[in-house]
Design an enzyme around this catalytic site. Sequence first.
Site, short mmCIF file in Angstrom:
data_model
loop_
_atom_site.label_atom_id
_atom_site.label_comp_id
_atom_site.label_asym_id
_atom_site.label_seq_id
_atom_site.Cartn_x
_atom_site.Cartn_y
_atom_site.Cartn_z
CB SER A 90 -0.93 0.00 1.21
OG SER A 90 -0.17 -0.05 2.39
N GLY A 143 -9.22 2.56 -2.56
CA GLY A 143 -9.87 1.28 -2.84
C GLY A 143 -11.22 1.17 -2.15
CB CYS A 149 -8.96 1.23 0.87
SG CYS A 149 -7.51 2.04 1.51
CG ASP A 151 -4.28 -0.31 -7.38
OD1 ASP A 151 -5.41 -0.80 -7.44
OD2 ASP A 151 -3.42 -0.66 -6.53
N GLY A 155 -10.13 -4.00 -8.32
CA GLY A 155 -10.43 -5.15 -7.46
C GLY A 155 -11.91 -5.45 -7.49
NE ARG A 198 4.32 -10.86 5.84
CZ ARG A 198 3.82 -10.63 4.65
NH1 ARG A 198 3.72 -11.62 3.79
NH2 ARG A 198 3.43 -9.43 4.31
N GLY A 212 -25.28 15.36 -14.91
CA GLY A 212 -24.87 14.27 -15.81
C GLY A 212 -25.58 12.96 -15.51
P1 IMP Z 1 -11.02 -1.32 -5.84
O1 IMP Z 1 -10.83 -1.55 -7.29
O2 IMP Z 1 -11.61 0.02 -5.53
O3 IMP Z 1 -11.80 -2.42 -5.16
O4 IMP Z 1 -9.57 -1.26 -5.17
C1 IMP Z 1 -8.66 -2.32 -5.29
C2 IMP Z 1 -7.31 -1.86 -4.76
O5 IMP Z 1 -7.39 -1.56 -3.36
C3 IMP Z 1 -6.21 -2.89 -4.83
O6 IMP Z 1 -5.64 -2.99 -6.10
C4 IMP Z 1 -5.22 -2.38 -3.79
O7 IMP Z 1 -4.39 -1.37 -4.30
C5 IMP Z 1 -6.12 -1.76 -2.76
N1 IMP Z 1 -6.34 -2.65 -1.60
C6 IMP Z 1 -6.53 -3.98 -1.56
N2 IMP Z 1 -6.77 -4.41 -0.31
C7 IMP Z 1 -6.71 -3.33 0.48
C8 IMP Z 1 -6.86 -3.13 1.89
O8 IMP Z 1 -7.16 -4.03 2.67
N3 IMP Z 1 -6.70 -1.85 2.32
C9 IMP Z 1 -6.40 -0.82 1.49
N4 IMP Z 1 -6.29 -0.95 0.15
C10 IMP Z 1 -6.44 -2.20 -0.34
#
Ligand code: IMP
Length: 496
Positions: free
Chosen positions: A257, A309, A312, A351, A374, A413, A476
């Site tokens: 991250s 995300g 996130c 991303d 994601g 971990r 829009g």
């Molecule tokens: P989304 O497309 O909005 O669902 O975002 C996906 C992205 O969120 C991933 O490619 C990561 O960069 C980020 N991500 C994945 N898991 C986590 C998390 O647990 N916390 C924060 N960011 C995450």
Amino acid sequence: MARRVHMEPSRTLTEFRLLPGLTTRETSIEHVTLATPLVLRPEGGAIPLTTPVLAAAMQSVSGSRMGIELARLGGAAVIYCSQPIPDEAAMVAKIKAHKAGFVEPRAIGPNDLLRDVDALRRTAGYSTFPVVDSKGRLLGLITRRDYDARIHGDVPAKERMVPRAQLNVGVEITDLEAANGLLIEGHRSVLPIVDREDRLLSLVFRKDIEDHLDNPDQVVDEKKRLLAVAAINTHDYHERVAALVEAGVDVLVIDSSDGHTAFQHETLEWIRRRAPHLPVIGGNVITGEGFDYLVASGAGAVKVGMGGGSICITQEQKGTGRGLATAVMKVVEARDRHRAKTGIHVPVIADGGIVNSKDVVIALALGADAVMMGRFFARLEESPTETVRINDRVMKPYWGEGSARAREWSPARYRQAAFVEGVEGFVEYAGKLRDNLPLLVSKVKAALSSCGCRTIAELHANAELELVSALAIREGKVHDILQLGGEVDSLSSWSS
Ligand code: IMP
């Protein structure tokens, strides 16, 4: 006082709209291509994608099924690294074993008994074996139809094989279309490819070619195997990289991250020494400094985004992050400075928080070469989760890599960071990738066409964007009509 406080608020992709340019016959949709560089190879040149889309390195998104299907449609899924090393390597191996055209054959000797060939057939799961001499030269071909193991068990392969003289053979052919031509001409279902000394190189199967012709966008390596991309972390890379290389991985992504760290530098340096030809994507960063640091450390592409995300909670937990549009712009500025100095274009991948086709278009127009998603992929048939019913809705679970659920694979971990950075939830099931991605691609192509651009590079050079007000965003959307099952959203009431 902080070293610097930026008083200009950071922006999300949703706040921008593209202004159309002149569309001509040359820029109509059928002439638009979304081919894009994914990552630079250390020896020069780039690994290309035909569809500028990556599936996120997440347990609930990218397993081998997503890896295969997305590569066939021109993108790539990044196999997640939050799992034991052998499991991740097995997923990569599965992608590489998928037959995309030229198959590296398992050959047998002329004196091998058909009993043993039949046993091999059962364990290998396929039944066509080329027969070669001790120098690897093609002597013939034997298939399931050429013998009956109960009758011919003690007979050597050479006595039942179709001999070389009766086979249609391709000499040093590397083009599937040419191989297909020979197969059709010879009324055959399999074509052995040999070198000029008649040594066997590969087999091409008719059914694989048909599959390939149905997927003209698929991304493959020089042996025509699907592209496999896998994530690593900065902890166990000494072992993980070796296992992934052994499994045939094409590209590594350092999954973090916050990638502006000395740990990424060390990881990149180590890979440069141990696997000098392997392209590596670094990240995530949200500043020009972060980009410069990773590229100087040897990254062949940089992934951008922090805190956006859908699962996130990094921004809420740590207070770190940046709106994705601003992050992309800042990194792209650094990328373009680097290109002006060196002539090298380092791909940038946006991303986190990219929800739909319009976000993809804006990210590309701001300078990204590809996007990672994601949530978009977690909803699909090919993600590694099962559907569940919640209040009569078909859903799939989706959880962040920083969530408690994701960390269950190795609690030791994560002892250091006792808090989570992600949550767990559900997304509405959306069917097959093949029924969703082409639609997104056609919307992105239509946007490029509106801007008078045939390629992403032209979009980078010519796009004109505008920040829109909250009211303009409202305008829009559907307003002032009653949609069945909905409510009237009146623009005038909203503005007054
Ligand atoms: P989304 O497309 O909005 O669902 O975002 C996906 C992205 O969120 C991933 O490619 C990561 O960069 C980020 N991500 C994945 N898991 C986590 C998390 O647990 N916390 C924060 N960011 C995450």
